[in-house]
Design an enzyme around this catalytic site. Structure first.
Site, mmCIF file in Angstrom:
data_model
loop_
_atom_site.group_PDB
_atom_site.id
_atom_site.type_symbol
_atom_site.label_atom_id
_atom_site.label_comp_id
_atom_site.label_asym_id
_atom_site.label_seq_id
_atom_site.Cartn_x
_atom_site.Cartn_y
_atom_site.Cartn_z
ATOM 1 N N HIS A 93 -42.844 12.160 12.274
ATOM 2 C CA HIS A 93 -41.815 12.529 13.380
ATOM 3 C C HIS A 93 -40.831 13.389 12.846
ATOM 4 O O HIS A 93 -40.718 13.117 11.415
ATOM 5 C CB HIS A 93 -41.791 11.630 14.459
ATOM 6 C CG HIS A 93 -40.644 10.578 13.926
ATOM 7 N ND1 HIS A 93 -41.219 9.715 13.063
ATOM 8 C CD2 HIS A 93 -39.405 10.450 13.976
ATOM 9 C CE1 HIS A 93 -40.107 8.913 12.840
ATOM 10 N NE2 HIS A 93 -39.159 9.326 13.087
ATOM 11 N N ASP A 95 -36.807 13.521 13.834
ATOM 12 C CA ASP A 95 -35.675 13.049 14.644
ATOM 13 C C ASP A 95 -35.059 14.002 15.472
ATOM 14 O O ASP A 95 -34.897 15.247 15.097
ATOM 15 C CB ASP A 95 -34.475 12.325 14.045
ATOM 16 C CG ASP A 95 -35.116 11.090 12.875
ATOM 17 O OD1 ASP A 95 -36.051 10.585 13.168
ATOM 18 O OD2 ASP A 95 -34.449 10.877 12.038
ATOM 19 N N HIS A 249 -41.111 12.539 8.727
ATOM 20 C CA HIS A 249 -41.100 11.142 8.324
ATOM 21 C C HIS A 249 -42.135 10.083 8.937
ATOM 22 O O HIS A 249 -42.011 10.148 10.067
ATOM 23 C CB HIS A 249 -39.614 10.708 7.770
ATOM 24 C CG HIS A 249 -38.869 10.422 8.990
ATOM 25 N ND1 HIS A 249 -38.140 11.424 9.748
ATOM 26 C CD2 HIS A 249 -38.500 9.247 9.659
ATOM 27 C CE1 HIS A 249 -37.348 11.009 10.454
ATOM 28 N NE2 HIS A 249 -37.759 9.594 10.755
ATOM 29 N N ARG A 264 -28.995 3.521 10.999
ATOM 30 C CA ARG A 264 -29.097 5.011 11.154
ATOM 31 C C ARG A 264 -28.119 5.654 11.727
ATOM 32 O O ARG A 264 -27.659 5.301 12.810
ATOM 33 C CB ARG A 264 -30.406 5.237 11.501
ATOM 34 C CG ARG A 264 -30.858 6.544 11.028
ATOM 35 C CD ARG A 264 -32.320 6.981 11.935
ATOM 36 N NE ARG A 264 -31.870 7.797 13.073
ATOM 37 C CZ ARG A 264 -32.993 8.320 13.788
ATOM 38 N NH1 ARG A 264 -34.313 7.796 13.805
ATOM 39 N NH2 ARG A 264 -32.497 8.787 15.149
#
Ligand code: SIN
Length: 275
Positions: A93, A95, A249, A264
């Site tokens: 995907h 983000d 990623h 994150r």
């Protein structure tokens, strides 16, 4: 500070960086534009340090769906406990692709790592685009694709391990649908790259379902060539930042029975333009 490439295609590793220094931060920013994925070893940042480093790249985009750090809502927790089976981000995907201005990138800090495994794999969308035949590139030029959060974070996902465990939630906020060019001009480097991904892209605008599935399926198989990838093996304290407009990623879920905790922070991006 030392910078060395991880592969011939994507990724660099940085040693002996001081993220509080302006000259180191400027060199890291340049490496980010060139290599798309930058692994900065041995940092062990406080949440405040992590946020200050992220703000050097731009305003912070607060994730709507991940559980947040108890004292810093800008830090999303990417967590897997020993008794949990599903990892966050297991599918390839990009983000926040569902937003009208997809995030510039994310900065992931390893707080606790399993004794083995738990790597993250990245793929270069610039290299993948350049690896297509000229005919295929001509065929996809000018196309746009829809991206959505609904099927990933909405109500239909309530029985997944990550939702049941409270690591992912807020299904009512999964209302984003955005149209982006299939081939973008990167906002920083100017390089052409693909902007579709297996998790959030739902269809190519204006094509029949079978046509859209065929084109996306061919692109996804192509993008997964190992030649376009790098793999990050984490140690606690490492910080990796990646460019969302240039990469996919995927978290490797191969450490059942062990804990992995990452913090994150995601940085705001800009609307994307066609190449
Ligand atoms: C993510 O998809 O943001 C998390 C990746 C990882 O945990 O390796």
């Amino acid at each position: 500070m030392q910078i060395r490439r991880l592969t011939g295609t994507i990724g660099a590793e940085i040693l002996d960086a001081d993220l509080g220094r302006d000259d180191d931060a400027a060199a890291i920013r340049a490496a980010f534009v060139t290599h798309s994925v930058v692994v900065i070893r041995d940092q062990r940042l406080t949440p405040e340090d992590h946020l200050a480093f992220a703000r050097r790249f731009g305003p912070i985009n607060v994730n709507r769906f991940f559980a947040a750090h108890p004292e810093h809502r800008e830090i999303a927790l990417v967590l897997k406990e020993p008794d949990q089976t599903g990892a966050i981000g297991e599918e390839w995907h990009t983000d926040h692709a569902y937003d009208s201005a997809p995030a510039m990138g994310s900065i992931l800090h390893a707080i606790e790592t399993p004794p083995y495994g738990g790597d993250t794999v990245f793929a270069s969308m610039g290299a993948a685009y350049e690896g297509l035949s000229e005919r295929f590139r001509a065929m996809i030029a000018g196309l746009s694709a829809w991206h959505s959060s609904r099927h990933v974070f909405g109500d239909t996902q309530k029985d997944t391990d990550s939702v049941r465990s409270g690591r992912v939630g807020n299904a009512a906020a999964a209302t984003q649908d955005s149209l982006h060019p299939v081939v973008i001009r990167h906002p920083l480097s100017g390089r052409k790259g693909l902007f579709v991904n297996p998790q959030f892209t739902t269809r190519i605008d204006g094509l029949l379902p079978l046509e859209s599935e065929s084109v996306l399926g061919a692109l996804y198989r192509h993008c997964q060539k190992p030649e376009f990838q790098c793999r990050v093996s984490w140690r606690a304290g490492d910080v990796t930042l990646w460019d969302n407009r240039a990469t996919w990623h995927k978290a490797i879920n191969d450490y059942q029975g062990h804990r992995r905790l990452m913090h994150r922070v995601t940085v705001e991006g800009v609307p994307l333009t066609a190449a």
